[in-house]
Write an enzyme that holds these catalytic residues in place. Sequence first.
Site, short mmCIF file in Angstrom:
data_model
loop_
_atom_site.label_atom_id
_atom_site.label_comp_id
_atom_site.label_asym_id
_atom_site.label_seq_id
_atom_site.Cartn_x
_atom_site.Cartn_y
_atom_site.Cartn_z
N HIS A 123 6.22 7.85 -6.90
CA HIS A 123 6.11 8.36 -5.53
C HIS A 123 5.02 9.43 -5.52
O HIS A 123 5.21 10.51 -4.99
CB HIS A 123 7.43 8.96 -5.03
CG HIS A 123 8.51 7.96 -4.83
ND1 HIS A 123 9.07 7.26 -5.86
CD2 HIS A 123 9.15 7.52 -3.69
CE1 HIS A 123 10.02 6.45 -5.38
NE2 HIS A 123 10.07 6.59 -4.07
N GLU A 181 7.69 -4.47 2.35
CA GLU A 181 6.31 -4.04 2.59
C GLU A 181 5.35 -5.20 2.75
O GLU A 181 4.49 -5.20 3.63
CB GLU A 181 5.84 -3.11 1.46
CG GLU A 181 6.50 -1.74 1.45
CD GLU A 181 7.92 -1.77 0.90
OE1 GLU A 181 8.32 -2.79 0.31
OE2 GLU A 181 8.63 -0.77 1.07
#
Lengths: 337, 332
Positions: free
Chosen positions: A130, A62
Site C-alpha cells: 500500500h 479493479e
Amino acid sequence: MKRQGIAESLRDAIAEEMERDSTVFCIGEDIAVPGGWGGAFTVTLGLEDRFPDRMINTPIAELGFFGVAIGAALMGMRPIVDVQYGDFLFLASDQIVNNAAKMRYMSGGDCKVPLVVRVPVGATGRGSQHAQNMERYFIGVPGLKAVAVSNAYDAKGILKSAVRDDNPVMIFEHKLLYGSKGARAESGAVDATSDIPEEEFTVPLDKAVIRREGSDVTILSWLLMAHFSMFAAKTLAGDSIHAEVIDVRSLSPIDYETIGPSVQKTGHVVIVEEGPKTGGVSAEIAAGLLERFGEYLQAPILRVASPDVPVPFSPVLENAYRPDSRRIAEAVRGLLS
Amino acid sequence: MSAQSPGSREPQLANYDRDFLLKLYAQILLIRRFEEQVKFLFLEGTMPGTIHQCHGQEATAVGVCTALNKDDFITSTFRGHGHALAKGLTPREMLDELFGAATGCCKGKGGSMHMGNMEKGMIPGIAIVAGGIPLAAGMALAFKMRKTSQVVACFFGDGAVAEGAFHEGLNMAAIWNLPVLFVCENNLYGASTRIDKVMKNIKISDRAAGYGFRGETVDGNDLLAVYEAARRAVGECRAGHGPVLLELLTYRRTGHSRRDACHYQSRDERDAWFSNDPIERFVQTLLTRSDIAQIDLDRVEAQVDHEVSDAVQQARRAPQPATNDLLRDVYA
Ligand SMILES: Cc1ncc(C[n+]2csc(CCOP(=O)(O)OP(=O)(O)O)c2C)c(N)n1
Ligand SMILES: [Mg+2]
C-alpha cells in the site's frame, strides 16, 4: 479565497465538474456509502447526497470497474475512477494499458477515452503493498497522460483540466499530502494547503512549475519530494547555495520547455524521486535532459531516489527508504563541491 | 424487421417475411465468402499479419446482430470479422484494413484483430481474451445512466470464461441490471485446448445463475434459433431486465489462427460438425418455403460474390498510410 487541503479541493473540483457536465461521474470502491468514508481518503465524502445517480460504488474488482469506466467513456461519459491505493493498479493495468491507452490509436482516431484515474501513492507506514509510487509504470505508455499534484491549488485545477481532456489522464496524489490536520492527518503528513480562489480556474496538464528561483542548481521533483526539495533549498540558502526548485508536475509528457532554461542557467541538476532508483521517472528525465541540454551540464546529473528494495514497514526503515530534505541537501552540496 | 409475432417462443418458418430471410441468407453467406477470400489472400501471401477466422460460426454473428438496432453496440474479439460484417461494416472498409491501407476502417492502425466502426456500433475489437467483457458492462452503464434504450451485445469465446474479467464484468452487469447481452460462442476450443480440460461444468450458460440472471444454451449453428434467442434477450435488456448470457454452441471449421492444422481435433468430431454447417442448414430450411427457390438463393450468392470480389480488387490497390501517420491518433 479559502484555505484548503488537497482532499477538500479535489472534492470541490469533482463536485463542480459534476455540476457543470452531467456526463461526469465517479466510480470506485467504498464511495457513495451513506455513513462511509468517501473513498479511502475522504475525497468523495458526501458527494452521494448531491449526485445520487452518479456516484457508482463498485465490488472489489479493479480489472472489472476500470473496464466499466473505460466502456462508459467510449460511449461519451466522463468517469473519474478512484483506485483506493495506487498499488491496486496492477490488477487494472490490462484495461488501462491495453484498452484505455490504445483504443484511440488502433481505431485510427475513431473513438476517444475521456477518463480520469486518481491514484494515491507513497510510503506511509502501511508496508510494501500500500505504498508504491506507481507513476513510473505508466509514464512510458503512449496514449496516457500522467500528472502529479503537490498542493491543493494544483489538485483542483488539474482535476478540472483532466475531466475536460478527451484522453485518459492519470492523476498521482500523495497520501501524506491530502491534509495535515483533522480526519485525514497521517503520521508524517506535510502541509499542502493552498489559498483557493472563489472564481473558477484550471491548471494545465502539461506544465512544470518553478517553485523557487535560484542560480546554482536545478532540483527537479514532484509530489512529496517537491516539498522536501523546498525544505532542502531553504537549508542550502543558509550556506549561500541558491537552488532552483521545479515541481515537474507533468510526468507525461515532461515539460522540457520549463525545465530546459533552468538547466541552461544552473548547469547542475538533481532529480529527486520517491521510489526505487532503477527504472524510475528520474531516469527518463535525466536521459531527456542529456539529449536536449547535455552541453550545458557542468557536472553529471544526480538522482536522489529510494534504494532498489520494496517499501519496508518499520518506521526506521521507511524513513531510510524515502528520500528526505537532508539527503537532498547533501546531494546538492556533493554535486557543487 | 421480422414478421414474427412477438411472444411466440417457437417461431414458425412460415411467419417470417421472405425478404427478411433472404437478407439473412445474404449476410451469413457474405461472412463465409469474405473469410474464404481472406484465407486465399493470406495464403497467397499478399495480406500481412495474422488472422483468426470464423468459418463455421457465421450464424452466431448474424443471428445476434440481426436482433440489434443500428445504434446498439457490439464488442468483439480477435475473431471478429463475422461480427463486424453482421453489424454493418462493409467488406471494403474491412479488406482495406486487412491490407493495412489508409482507407481501412481503422486507417490501417487496427488490423484484423481490432476492427471497429463507432458509427456502425462496434468499438475496436479487443484481442485480450475477456478484455471486452467489463467494457461492455461499462458501455451499458453509460446507456442506463443516460436513459437511452440502447443495448450492448458482447461477443467472447469459451476461453474467456476462465478469466477474472469474465467474473468481474458479469457480476457488475448483474448488480446494476445492465442492458448487456453476453454472447459466448462456445466452439469447444480455446486455441488448441478443449473445453473439458479447463472447465469442470462445461455448460457455460449455467454460470449466469451464479450471478443472479438468466442464461440459455442455444444451437449456435441454427441461425433462426440464435436470432430468436437474441431477440428475446435484447427485449429483456431493453425492458430493464438485463443482463442475459447466451451460450451459442458452434464449431470452428478453420485453424485457430494462421497455419494451424487443427491436429488436436478428432476426425469424428470434425466430421460431425462439418455435417452440421450453419449455412447448409439454413439453405435447407429456406428451401422448404414455397416462395423461395434455388434460383433466389443463386441470385443472392451472385450478388455476394460480386461484392466481395469487388472489394478485393479495390483493396489490392488501396493507398497505404503515409509514414508520418505513425504519429497521429495517439491523443484526441
Ligand atoms: C489474455 C490473453 N491470454 C491469451 C491470449 C492468446 N489467445 C488468443 S486467442 C486464445 C484462445 C481463445 O479461445 P476462445 O476464447 O474460446 O475463443 P476462440 O478462439 O475459440 O474464438 C488465446 C489463448 C490472449 N489473446 N489474451
Ligand atoms: Mg473457443
